[in-house]
Design a protein around this motif. Structure first.
Motif, PDB file in Angstrom:
ATOM      1  N   ALA A  31      17.707   7.335   8.843  1.00  0.00           N
ATOM      2  CA  ALA A  31      16.920   8.128   9.784  1.00  0.00           C
ATOM      3  C   ALA A  31      15.696   8.707   9.092  1.00  0.00           C
ATOM      4  CB  ALA A  31      17.764   9.242  10.369  1.00  0.00           C
ATOM      5  N   PRO A  32      14.496   8.455   9.620  1.00  0.00           N
ATOM      6  CA  PRO A  32      13.298   9.072   9.044  1.00  0.00           C
ATOM      7  C   PRO A  32      13.177  10.519   9.478  1.00  0.00           C
ATOM      8  CG  PRO A  32      12.700   7.775  10.951  1.00  0.00           C
ATOM      9  CD  PRO A  32      14.187   7.584  10.760  1.00  0.00           C
ATOM     10  N   ASP A  33      12.652  11.379   8.594  1.00  0.00           N
ATOM     11  CA  ASP A  33      12.484  12.774   9.002  1.00  0.00           C
ATOM     12  C   ASP A  33      11.200  12.968   9.798  1.00  0.00           C
ATOM     13  OD1 ASP A  33      11.135  12.216   6.684  1.00  0.00           O
ATOM     14  OD2 ASP A  33      11.935  13.888   5.546  1.00  0.00           O
ATOM     15  N   TYR A  34      10.203  12.130   9.597  1.00  0.00           N
ATOM     16  CA  TYR A  34       9.063  12.082  10.510  1.00  0.00           C
ATOM     17  C   TYR A  34       9.208  10.833  11.382  1.00  0.00           C
ATOM     18  CZ  TYR A  34       6.381  15.837   8.239  1.00  0.00           C
ATOM     19  OH  TYR A  34       5.946  17.034   7.755  1.00  0.00           O
ATOM     20  N   GLY A  35       8.888   9.671  10.818  1.00  0.00           N
ATOM     21  CA  GLY A  35       9.010   8.464  11.612  1.00  0.00           C
ATOM     22  C   GLY A  35       8.717   7.238  10.796  1.00  0.00           C
ATOM     23  N   ASP A  36       8.801   6.078  11.442  1.00  0.00           N
ATOM     24  CA  ASP A  36       8.462   4.818  10.784  1.00  0.00           C
ATOM     25  C   ASP A  36       8.006   3.814  11.832  1.00  0.00           C
ATOM     26  OD1 ASP A  36      10.875   3.906  11.933  1.00  0.00           O
ATOM     27  OD2 ASP A  36      11.993   4.119  10.064  1.00  0.00           O
ATOM     28  N   PHE A  37       7.546   2.658  11.363  1.00  0.00           N
ATOM     29  CA  PHE A  37       7.022   1.640  12.276  1.00  0.00           C
ATOM     30  C   PHE A  37       6.919   0.308  11.549  1.00  0.00           C
ATOM     31  CE2 PHE A  37       3.581   4.234  10.512  1.00  0.00           C
ATOM     32  CZ  PHE A  37       2.803   3.288   9.868  1.00  0.00           C
ATOM     33  N   GLY A  38       6.703  -0.753  12.317  1.00  0.00           N
ATOM     34  CA  GLY A  38       6.536  -2.069  11.711  1.00  0.00           C
ATOM     35  C   GLY A  38       6.101  -3.106  12.713  1.00  0.00           C
ATOM     36  N   VAL A  39       5.696  -4.256  12.181  1.00  0.00           N
ATOM     37  CA  VAL A  39       5.200  -5.383  12.973  1.00  0.00           C
ATOM     38  C   VAL A  39       5.863  -6.642  12.450  1.00  0.00           C
ATOM     39  CG1 VAL A  39       3.169  -6.690  13.720  1.00  0.00           C
ATOM     40  CG2 VAL A  39       2.969  -4.228  13.259  1.00  0.00           C
ATOM     41  N   VAL A  72       5.350  13.290   2.886  1.00  0.00           N
ATOM     42  CA  VAL A  72       5.192  13.435   1.440  1.00  0.00           C
ATOM     43  C   VAL A  72       6.139  14.528   0.953  1.00  0.00           C
ATOM     44  CG1 VAL A  72       3.587  14.037  -0.404  1.00  0.00           C
ATOM     45  CG2 VAL A  72       2.816  12.650   1.522  1.00  0.00           C
ATOM     46  N   GLY A  73       6.863  14.236  -0.117  1.00  0.00           N
ATOM     47  CA  GLY A  73       7.873  15.153  -0.609  1.00  0.00           C
ATOM     48  C   GLY A  73       9.260  14.856  -0.090  1.00  0.00           C
ATOM     49  N   ARG A  74       9.379  13.852   0.796  1.00  0.00           N
ATOM     50  CA  ARG A  74      10.699  13.448   1.277  1.00  0.00           C
ATOM     51  C   ARG A  74      11.562  13.060   0.079  1.00  0.00           C
ATOM     52  NH1 ARG A  74      13.670  10.649   5.393  1.00  0.00           N
ATOM     53  NH2 ARG A  74      14.766   8.842   4.557  1.00  0.00           N
ATOM     54  N   PRO A  75      12.748  13.654  -0.052  1.00  0.00           N
ATOM     55  CA  PRO A  75      13.582  13.313  -1.208  1.00  0.00           C
ATOM     56  C   PRO A  75      14.123  11.898  -1.113  1.00  0.00           C
ATOM     57  CG  PRO A  75      14.765  14.770   0.289  1.00  0.00           C
ATOM     58  CD  PRO A  75      13.355  14.699   0.791  1.00  0.00           C
ATOM     59  N   ILE A  76      14.078  11.200  -2.218  1.00  0.00           N
ATOM     60  CA  ILE A  76      14.661   9.870  -2.322  1.00  0.00           C
ATOM     61  C   ILE A  76      15.925  10.027  -3.148  1.00  0.00           C
ATOM     62  CG2 ILE A  76      14.306   7.507  -3.127  1.00  0.00           C
ATOM     63  CD1 ILE A  76      11.322   7.921  -2.702  1.00  0.00           C
ATOM     64  N   THR A  77      17.064  10.054  -2.482  1.00  0.00           N
ATOM     65  CA  THR A  77      18.324  10.390  -3.143  1.00  0.00           C
ATOM     66  C   THR A  77      18.994   9.184  -3.767  1.00  0.00           C
ATOM     67  OG1 THR A  77      19.483  10.145  -1.027  1.00  0.00           O
ATOM     68  CG2 THR A  77      18.726  12.355  -1.627  1.00  0.00           C
ATOM     69  N   ASP A  78      18.578   7.983  -3.361  1.00  0.00           N
ATOM     70  CA  ASP A  78      19.172   6.765  -3.904  1.00  0.00           C
ATOM     71  C   ASP A  78      18.063   5.963  -4.553  1.00  0.00           C
ATOM     72  OD1 ASP A  78      20.286   4.269  -4.395  1.00  0.00           O
ATOM     73  OD2 ASP A  78      21.540   4.306  -2.600  1.00  0.00           O
ATOM     74  N   ASN A  79      18.140   5.737  -5.850  1.00  0.00           N
ATOM     75  CA  ASN A  79      17.067   5.038  -6.561  1.00  0.00           C
ATOM     76  C   ASN A  79      16.831   3.632  -6.038  1.00  0.00           C
ATOM     77  OD1 ASN A  79      16.488   7.187  -8.241  1.00  0.00           O
ATOM     78  ND2 ASN A  79      17.949   6.549  -9.819  1.00  0.00           N
ATOM     79  N   MET A 127       0.858  -1.170   0.000  1.00  0.00           N
ATOM     80  CA  MET A 127       0.000   0.000   0.000  1.00  0.00           C
ATOM     81  C   MET A 127       0.899   1.227   0.000  1.00  0.00           C
ATOM     82  SD  MET A 127      -2.185  -2.269   0.281  1.00  0.00           S
ATOM     83  CE  MET A 127      -2.217  -3.903   0.966  1.00  0.00           C
ATOM     84  N   SER A 128       0.492   2.289  -0.643  1.00  0.00           N
ATOM     85  CA  SER A 128       1.432   3.384  -0.803  1.00  0.00           C
ATOM     86  C   SER A 128       0.747   4.736  -0.761  1.00  0.00           C
ATOM     87  CB  SER A 128       2.160   3.249  -2.150  1.00  0.00           C
ATOM     88  OG  SER A 128       2.914   4.405  -2.445  1.00  0.00           O
ATOM     89  N   ASN A 129       1.470   5.720  -0.210  1.00  0.00           N
ATOM     90  CA  ASN A 129       1.158   7.102  -0.511  1.00  0.00           C
ATOM     91  C   ASN A 129       2.214   7.551  -1.508  1.00  0.00           C
ATOM     92  OD1 ASN A 129       2.754   6.943   2.152  1.00  0.00           O
ATOM     93  ND2 ASN A 129       3.293   8.957   1.349  1.00  0.00           N
ATOM     94  N   THR A 130       1.797   8.063  -2.656  1.00  0.00           N
ATOM     95  CA  THR A 130       2.748   8.423  -3.685  1.00  0.00           C
ATOM     96  C   THR A 130       3.588   9.595  -3.229  1.00  0.00           C
ATOM     97  OG1 THR A 130       1.216   9.940  -4.748  1.00  0.00           O
ATOM     98  CG2 THR A 130       1.144   7.658  -5.474  1.00  0.00           C
ATOM     99  N   VAL A 131       4.719   9.801  -3.909  1.00  0.00           N
ATOM    100  CA  VAL A 131       5.635  10.852  -3.495  1.00  0.00           C
ATOM    101  C   VAL A 131       4.972  12.220  -3.559  1.00  0.00           C
ATOM    102  CG1 VAL A 131       7.806  11.984  -4.084  1.00  0.00           C
ATOM    103  CG2 VAL A 131       7.664   9.508  -4.132  1.00  0.00           C
ATOM    104  N   GLY A 132       4.025  12.411  -4.479  1.00  0.00           N
ATOM    105  CA  GLY A 132       3.445  13.729  -4.653  1.00  0.00           C
ATOM    106  C   GLY A 132       2.132  13.955  -3.940  1.00  0.00           C
ATOM    107  N   ALA A 133       1.582  12.945  -3.307  1.00  0.00           N
ATOM    108  CA  ALA A 133       0.284  13.093  -2.645  1.00  0.00           C
ATOM    109  C   ALA A 133       0.205  12.107  -1.495  1.00  0.00           C
ATOM    110  CB  ALA A 133      -0.852  12.845  -3.632  1.00  0.00           C
TER     111      ALA A 133
END
Length: 244
Positions: free
Chosen positions: A57-65, A133-140, A1-7
């Protein structure tokens, strides 16, 4: 599931309270990660069921199970600190289990197994842990960072250190609220959406690459993609082994 980079789609949870719940089952001899250890981002060393990780390092945050040594592990990181908690219950094999994890924006983290509170801490990482959203992805190589991945470590980085979950997952509901505070009776039928449902996945498609979101959440739908591969190839739909 995804939130796209632009929205941002509704399934981009973490700015406030949230619940992730699902049914799971696994076979003996599978998911042989070591003993669950609390603290930091240790959840990612279990057999990963849900991964909304950020590489580095996330600029907001992350999580997992994950299923970590037969127990549920739930981890949250707010960019400054991370915390993993481990459930107390060893989940029996060849049985369906209802699992719910909840997180409040003040940092409270809880794990519920089959309707019973299994672990809670009042003061985990607080604040916004959504994907920015808008977080730069510097490494493809890490193009998939906006995604919430089910059943695997999202970056396919090191399957020996960060193993995938092997088993069945059914009836996933993602909510923008804390649904459970104490003991409850797990549902005995497929979920139906309500005002707090932001993602609802029945996995009834049977084939194809699209996993449908039936939440009806405003701003959605948050449809997913089935990425098929590996050896043996998966994930596959199993019309026989389903919870409902």
């Amino acid at each position: 599931m995804s939130n796209t980079v632009g929205a941002s789609l509704p399934v981009n949870i973490g700015a406030g309270d949230f619940t992730i719940e699902f049914w799971m089952r696994y076979a003996p001899g599978e998911n042989n990660s070591g003993a669950c250890t609390e603290g930091g981002d240790n959840w990612i060393r279990g057999n990963i069921i849900f991964d909304r990780d950020i590489f580095g390092a996330p600029d907001y945050g992350d999580f997992g199970v994950s299923l970590y040594g037969g127990r549920i592990a739930f981890g949250v990181n707010n960019g400054a600190s991370g915390q993993t908690i481990c459930g107390a219950t060893t989940l029996a094999t060849n049985q369906w289990h209802h699992v719910a994890v909840t997180r409040r924006s003040n940092g409270e983290m809880s794990i519920f197994v089959n309707g019973a509170l299994d672990r809670r801490i009042p003061s985990g990482p607080a604040g916004n842990v959504s994907y920015r959203v808008g977080r730069p992805i510097t490494d493809n190589q890490w193009w998939n960072e906006p995604f919430l991945v089910i059943g695997a470590e999202k970056h396919d980085y090191d399957p020996n250190s960060y193993p995938s979950f092997s088993g069945w997952v059914d009836e996933v509901r993602i909510s923008n609220s804390v649904r459970y505070t104490g003991a409850f009776t797990p549902p005995n039928a497929p979920f139906t959406p309500d005002a707090n449902t932001v993602g609802l996945y029945h996995f009834d498609e049977g084939g194809g690459s699209t996993v449908l979101d039936s939440s009806g959440a405003a701003g959605g739908p948050s449809h997913g993609q089935r990425r098929f591969g590996g050896s043996p190839a998966g994930p596959v739909y199993d019309g026989v082994v389903k919870r409902f």
